[in-house]
Design an enzyme around this catalytic site. Structure first.
Site, short mmCIF file in Angstrom:
data_model
loop_
_atom_site.label_atom_id
_atom_site.label_comp_id
_atom_site.label_asym_id
_atom_site.label_seq_id
_atom_site.Cartn_x
_atom_site.Cartn_y
_atom_site.Cartn_z
N SER A 197 -2.03 -7.73 -3.54
CA SER A 197 -1.78 -9.20 -4.13
C SER A 197 -0.39 -9.81 -3.39
O SER A 197 0.48 -10.04 -4.10
CB SER A 197 -1.76 -9.27 -5.47
N SER A 255 0.86 -1.11 -0.18
CA SER A 255 0.23 0.01 -0.16
C SER A 255 0.85 1.37 -0.13
O SER A 255 1.87 1.48 0.71
CB SER A 255 -0.91 0.06 1.19
N LYS A 269 1.29 1.95 -7.04
CA LYS A 269 0.82 0.94 -7.93
C LYS A 269 -0.06 1.74 -8.87
O LYS A 269 0.00 1.63 -10.12
CB LYS A 269 0.19 -0.22 -7.44
N SER A 270 -1.34 2.18 -8.19
CA SER A 270 -2.11 2.69 -9.02
C SER A 270 -1.97 4.08 -9.73
O SER A 270 -2.24 4.45 -10.61
CB SER A 270 -3.33 3.49 -7.91
#
Length: 207
Positions: free
Chosen positions: A105, A33, A37-38
């Site tokens: 993941s 987190s 990534k996003s």
């Protein structure tokens, strides 16, 4: 299940991809987190979209507003969350899209289970390897602070492990370098594996 048979469509994945001028693929962004990534997946999707490629971004938070809204964060529910996402991604790839997914993941088993849904070369694992210390300093959602206080259990990187990929196709540390350079590296990789077909001019880079 014995009465359920697979219905073969007249139009196949290759034809759908050819119509769009691309070879469909799933890019699976995995990492802690706050690793980026996003952000990275979103910037790549924007670059692809602006140059005529057909894409869709599956985001870990967004799918929990609909597709996976009935799931919690137990180990079983997190496994089911990724199982559903993998199946949806498979359908999207079959439709000819370049699909990007951004999910923590945390286990190799989860990621390998999704990889197994695709033929060789059509699942690209992108390990966003930003160190825990950097992710925690960013803490965009305040989740690390809550996890440190014990307000969130089974939080990846704090009270639950993250298994680093052993054979990711790409590894990117978003704390090093700038976003544009990282996106261009991803575009160059997609060109090299013939996803972007034919190549198109992207930001003057000839990609």
């Amino acid at each position: 299940m014995s009465n359920i048979v697979w219905h073969q469509h007249a139009i196949d994945q290759a034809a759908r991809g050819a119509q769009k001028g691309q070879n469909p693929v799933l890019l699976w962004f995995t990492g802690l987190s706050g690793s980026g990534k996003s952000t990275l997946a979103g910037a790549l999707e924007r670059a692809l979209f602006e140059h005529g490629f057909h894409t869709y971004l599956l985001d870990g938070d967004n799918v929990r507003h609909g597709l996976c809204k009935d799931l919690g964060f137990s180990i079983e529910d997190r496994d089911e969350n990724l199982r559903r996402v993998g199946e949806v991604a498979k359908l999207m790839v079959d439709s000819g899209l370049v699909v990007l997914s951004a999910f923590i993941s945390p286990t190799r088993e989860e990621r390998d289970r999704v990889r197994a849904l695709f033929p060789q070369g059509q699942f690209v694992e992108v390990h966003v390897s930003t160190p825990l210390s950097v992710c925690e300093s960013r803490d965009p959602k305040g989740l690390y602070a809550k996890a440190r206080k014990g307000e969130i259990t089974n939080f990846t990187g704090i009270s639950s492990p993250y298994e680093v990929p052993e054979s990711a196709e790409l590894t990117i540390d978003t704390s090093k370098g700038d976003l544009d350079t990282q996106v261009h590296g991803l575009l160059a990789y997609l060109k090299a594996i013939d996803v972007l077909n034919p190549p198109r001019e992207i930001a003057g880079a000839g990609i």
